[in-house]
Scaffold this motif. Structure first.
Motif, PDB file in Angstrom:
ATOM      1  N   TRP A 108      80.568  36.049   0.457  1.00  7.75           N
ATOM      2  CA  TRP A 108      81.869  35.137   0.173  1.00  7.75           C
ATOM      3  C   TRP A 108      81.966  34.653   1.643  1.00  7.75           C
ATOM      4  CZ3 TRP A 108      83.943  32.868  -3.327  1.00  7.75           C
ATOM      5  CH2 TRP A 108      85.116  32.222  -3.304  1.00  7.75           C
ATOM      6  N   ARG A 109      81.895  35.417   2.796  1.00  9.72           N
ATOM      7  CA  ARG A 109      82.244  35.293   3.938  1.00  9.72           C
ATOM      8  C   ARG A 109      81.588  33.732   4.424  1.00  9.72           C
ATOM      9  NH1 ARG A 109      77.545  36.473   6.611  1.00  9.72           N
ATOM     10  NH2 ARG A 109      76.481  38.121   5.716  1.00  9.72           N
TER      11      ARG A 109
ATOM     12  N   SER B 263      81.574  31.212   2.596  1.00 10.79           N
ATOM     13  CA  SER B 263      82.213  30.178   1.495  1.00 10.79           C
ATOM     14  C   SER B 263      82.892  29.019   2.431  1.00 10.79           C
ATOM     15  CB  SER B 263      83.220  30.883   0.852  1.00 10.79           C
ATOM     16  OG  SER B 263      83.880  30.010  -0.031  1.00 10.79           O
ATOM     17  N   ASP B 264      83.808  29.381   3.427  1.00 12.62           N
ATOM     18  CA  ASP B 264      84.242  28.470   4.092  1.00 12.62           C
ATOM     19  C   ASP B 264      83.355  27.615   4.899  1.00 12.62           C
ATOM     20  OD1 ASP B 264      86.813  29.387   3.510  1.00 12.62           O
ATOM     21  OD2 ASP B 264      87.274  30.221   5.256  1.00 12.62           O
ATOM     22  N   ARG B 265      82.219  28.016   5.446  1.00 13.81           N
ATOM     23  CA  ARG B 265      81.270  27.227   6.106  1.00 13.81           C
ATOM     24  C   ARG B 265      80.417  26.336   5.438  1.00 13.81           C
ATOM     25  NH1 ARG B 265      78.030  31.938   9.714  1.00 13.81           N
ATOM     26  NH2 ARG B 265      79.894  33.194   9.063  1.00 13.81           N
TER      27      ARG B 265
ATOM     28  N   ASP C 201      81.747  25.063   2.693  1.00 14.13           N
ATOM     29  CA  ASP C 201      82.969  23.918   2.319  1.00 14.13           C
ATOM     30  C   ASP C 201      82.968  22.857   3.444  1.00 14.13           C
ATOM     31  OD1 ASP C 201      83.659  24.794  -0.138  1.00 14.13           O
ATOM     32  OD2 ASP C 201      85.441  25.694   0.492  1.00 14.13           O
ATOM     33  N   GLU C 202      82.804  23.358   4.693  1.00 18.60           N
ATOM     34  CA  GLU C 202      82.840  22.741   5.979  1.00 18.60           C
ATOM     35  C   GLU C 202      81.228  21.731   5.736  1.00 18.60           C
ATOM     36  OE1 GLU C 202      84.414  21.790   8.604  1.00 18.60           O
ATOM     37  OE2 GLU C 202      86.224  22.991   7.722  1.00 18.60           O
TER      38      GLU C 202
ATOM     39  N   PRO D  22      87.182  19.682   3.321  1.00 18.10           N
ATOM     40  CA  PRO D  22      88.525  19.436   4.086  1.00 18.10           C
ATOM     41  C   PRO D  22      88.857  17.970   4.159  1.00 18.10           C
ATOM     42  CG  PRO D  22      87.367  21.352   5.025  1.00 18.10           C
ATOM     43  CD  PRO D  22      86.224  20.568   4.113  1.00 18.10           C
TER      44      PRO D  22
ATOM     45  N   GLN E  59      84.521  21.119  -4.834  1.00 16.38           N
ATOM     46  CA  GLN E  59      83.616  22.175  -5.504  1.00 16.38           C
ATOM     47  C   GLN E  59      83.826  21.712  -7.103  1.00 16.38           C
ATOM     48  OE1 GLN E  59      85.029  26.146  -4.794  1.00 16.38           O
ATOM     49  NE2 GLN E  59      84.955  25.932  -2.490  1.00 16.38           N
TER      50      GLN E  59
ATOM     51  N   TYR F  78      78.783  21.269  -5.721  1.00 14.34           N
ATOM     52  CA  TYR F  78      79.669  20.289  -5.199  1.00 14.34           C
ATOM     53  C   TYR F  78      79.165  18.886  -5.471  1.00 14.34           C
ATOM     54  CZ  TYR F  78      80.529  23.764  -1.565  1.00 14.34           C
ATOM     55  OH  TYR F  78      81.189  25.096  -1.196  1.00 14.34           O
TER      56      TYR F  78
END
Length: 192
Positions: free
Chosen positions: A98-99, A101-103, A105-106, A111, A117, A135
């Protein structure tokens, strides 16, 4: 009963490593169908080796591929999926921590409104995986835009490296090649 050499008896089995990893941190499943199929390219973004997170080849029914997004970063058309009940998309199923996940998405420009997603169900190794993240493009082009040579190669490398079916790889190659040919012809006509 098999007897292992003494120095191997204390080594963890693959199953115990999987159990330990799953208890160590939350994870999510991710279906990649474009450049992220290539673990080497995905490593570039996520900052760590991603081969270990590959579950295997996966199939998503009810969608088809298309190059309906222009990437400013890559200056070319990039892959997207659109719903099509008569089609399916081959790709790679990852089980990611999960750590990351943000990368991810980037990378997919969530953003900035590039992709969003979407949760899907995929089949992999005879099993159905539900609530798998993938995606899709937010603002799709009205017609496909050709990939450049770099994107063409990284997508094909990912498909081949992860062992997607040969026929699918040929279809993917042919689709990208035809888009490039049309692009070059239209460029030639404009400059003539």
């Amino acid at each position: 009963m098999s007897v292992q050499p003494e120095h191997l008896q204390d080594l963890p089995t693959q199953a115990s490593l999987e159990i330990a990893r799953s208890k160590a941190e939350p994870e999510f499943y991710y279906f990649a169908y474009g450049s992220c199929m290539c673990p080497v390219d995905l490593k570039r973004t996520l900052g760590e080796n991603t081969h270990v997170y590959v579950v295997g080849n996966a199939t998503l029914k009810g969608y088809r591929l298309g190059f309906y997004r222009r990437s400013a970063l890559r200056d070319c058309g990039v892959l997207d999926m659109v719903k099509d009940s008569s089609a399916s998309v081959e790709g790679v199923l990852y089980r990611l921590p999960w750590r990351l996940s943000d990368r991810l998405d980037e990378r997919e420009e969530v953003p900035q409104g590039g992709y969003r997603q979407e949760m899907v169900n995929v089949s992999c190794r005879g099993k159905i995986y539900t609530s798998v993240r993938t995606y899709v493009v937010v603002n799709k082009l009205t017609e496909e835009l050709a990939p450049n040579d770099w994107y063409f190669n990284v997508v094909l490398r990912g498909a081949l490296t992860c062992g997607l079916p040969e026929q699918y790889c040929w279809q993917l190659f042919n689709h990208m090649y035809q888009l490039q040919q049309r692009h070059w012809v239209s460029q030639s006509l404009r400059s003539a």
